[in-house]
Design an enzyme around this catalytic site. Structure first.
Site, mmCIF file in Angstrom:
data_model
loop_
_atom_site.group_PDB
_atom_site.id
_atom_site.type_symbol
_atom_site.label_atom_id
_atom_site.label_comp_id
_atom_site.label_asym_id
_atom_site.label_seq_id
_atom_site.Cartn_x
_atom_site.Cartn_y
_atom_site.Cartn_z
ATOM 1 N N LYS A 1 0.779 -1.357 0.028
ATOM 2 C CA LYS A 1 -0.082 0.069 -0.067
ATOM 3 C C LYS A 1 0.903 1.296 -0.182
ATOM 4 O O LYS A 1 1.928 1.314 0.693
ATOM 5 C CB LYS A 1 -0.848 0.127 1.328
ATOM 6 C CG LYS A 1 -2.181 0.809 1.016
ATOM 7 C CD LYS A 1 -2.910 0.149 0.170
ATOM 8 C CE LYS A 1 -4.546 0.848 0.201
ATOM 9 N NZ LYS A 1 -5.569 0.132 -0.722
ATOM 10 N N THR B 1 -3.881 -5.285 0.190
ATOM 11 C CA THR B 1 -3.356 -3.951 0.462
ATOM 12 C C THR B 1 -4.029 -3.457 1.512
ATOM 13 O O THR B 1 -3.626 -2.246 2.071
ATOM 14 C CB THR B 1 -3.230 -3.176 -0.764
ATOM 15 O OG1 THR B 1 -4.495 -3.044 -1.530
ATOM 16 C CG2 THR B 1 -2.432 -4.165 -1.898
ATOM 17 N N HIS C 1 18.728 28.261 -11.316
ATOM 18 C CA HIS C 1 19.467 29.210 -11.807
ATOM 19 C C HIS C 1 18.696 30.778 -11.391
ATOM 20 O O HIS C 1 17.754 30.583 -11.286
ATOM 21 C CB HIS C 1 19.778 29.130 -13.186
ATOM 22 C CG HIS C 1 20.467 28.023 -13.592
ATOM 23 N ND1 HIS C 1 21.886 27.780 -13.435
ATOM 24 C CD2 HIS C 1 20.138 26.818 -14.489
ATOM 25 C CE1 HIS C 1 22.267 26.536 -13.968
ATOM 26 N NE2 HIS C 1 21.090 26.337 -14.691
#
Length: 316
Positions: free
Chosen positions: A12, A59, A270
């Protein structure tokens, strides 16, 4: 043509948990976690090959277990909770689960400290917090155990999205040039990154019942930031992100014998000087360097390296 089943796992992901702990004096503590569990087993192939679900830990069961274990166990660190989860599944399902990988991310909630109490005295608030980000800490705990064998644990920890920047004492010069190169040499620039760092704990740590993961993790992060910045009055010059990255990892490994390896990923985010000259303004301060910039986060430079202990410890 012969086809075989390779690596397989189930579990899960994104199990989100908030746990509140209250002390006897009324002070509340908050832990907000996101948990992922992946289970492996020598006897799980039939669910793929034959549709036999008898060796599948659902799950949904994995999800429920996270909340139940959080309710019945006290834990000071996400590493401790990861170990609790790993040991549970390996002990609860010894004939089904032989391996497990747990990943836990922790949100950062900081207690409010600048609020007056009912007596008009500034004290830390007992139950109010503010979220600190975008940095998040994480841990990865893996366990393996088969019948009549000892438990094997490995633990990695770290953080993602640590945003740090310095406004001077950084440059980039004398790099390789060819017909595609357009970047000019720069002696003084802004250096900013959103760092992801992961370190691996040595095997002896995994067998200690009272190891202070929080203290070590905090100390490693502090060492990384201080190395990036340098002394508060003069800083430290960075000739490249690569060299700064190496120094950061080097210091962390030297300072903490409990870690064996550190991986640093530091994108060069940057800040480009804005061309004020196009509008008849100067973009140079009294030092002769630009002072008005526009930040861009894509494309950005990608710098990543792994530092490991050499068998000859003197080389660190």
């Amino acid at each position: 043509m012969s086809i075989k089943l390779g690596f397989n796992a189930h579990g899960k992901g994104r199990v989100r948990l908030v746990k509140i702990t209250k002390s006897s004096d009324g002070t509340n503590y908050i832990q907000q976690l996101t948990v992922q569990i992946l289970l492996e087993g020598d006897n799980m192939a039939d669910v793929y090959l034959k549709g036999d679900n008898s060796t599948v830990i659902a799950t949904d069961t994995c999800k429920n277990t996270v909340y139940c274990l959080a309710s019945t166990n006290d834990f000071k660190s996400i590493e401790d909770f990861g170990i609790i989860i790993v040991k549970h599944f390996l002990n609860e399902y010894p004939t089904i689960v032989n391996g497990i990988s747990v990943v836990i991310y922790s949100d950062n909630w900081e207690r409010l400290t600048d609020i007056k109490d009912s007596n008009n005295i500034i004290t830390p608030h007992k139950h109010a917090f503010k979220r600190i980000g975008p940095k998040k800490s994480f841990t990865k705990v893996q366990g393996q155990k088969r019948p009549n064998t000892s438990l094997l644990l490995s633990i990695q920890s770290g953080f993602i999205n640590l945003e740090i920047l310095k406004t001077t004492r950084s440059g980039f010069e004398k790099f390789h040039r060819d017909r595609y190169a357009s970047l000019p040499d720069v002696k003084d620039r802004l250096l900013g990154t959103s760092a992801t760092v992961e370190w691996s704990f040595c095997s002896s740590v995994t067998t200690k019942s009272n190891f202070d993961f929080n203290s070590v993790n905090t100390s490693i992060e502090k060492a990384l930031i201080e190395t990036f910045a340098g002394p508060s009055d003069v800083g430290v010059y960075s000739p490249s992100v690569q060299q700064t990255l190496y120094e950061m990892g080097h210091v962390a490994l030297k300072k903490h014998s409990s870690i064996t390896k550190i991986t640093l990923e530091m994108p060069n985010i940057h800040n480009n000087p804005f061309p004020l000259e196009n509008y008849n303004f100067s973009n140079k301060d009294k030092t002769g360097n630009p002072y008005i910039f526009y930040p861009i986060d894509e494309p950005h430079g990608m710098i990543k390296a792994v530092l490991e202990r050499n068998n000859n410890r003197s080389k660190l």
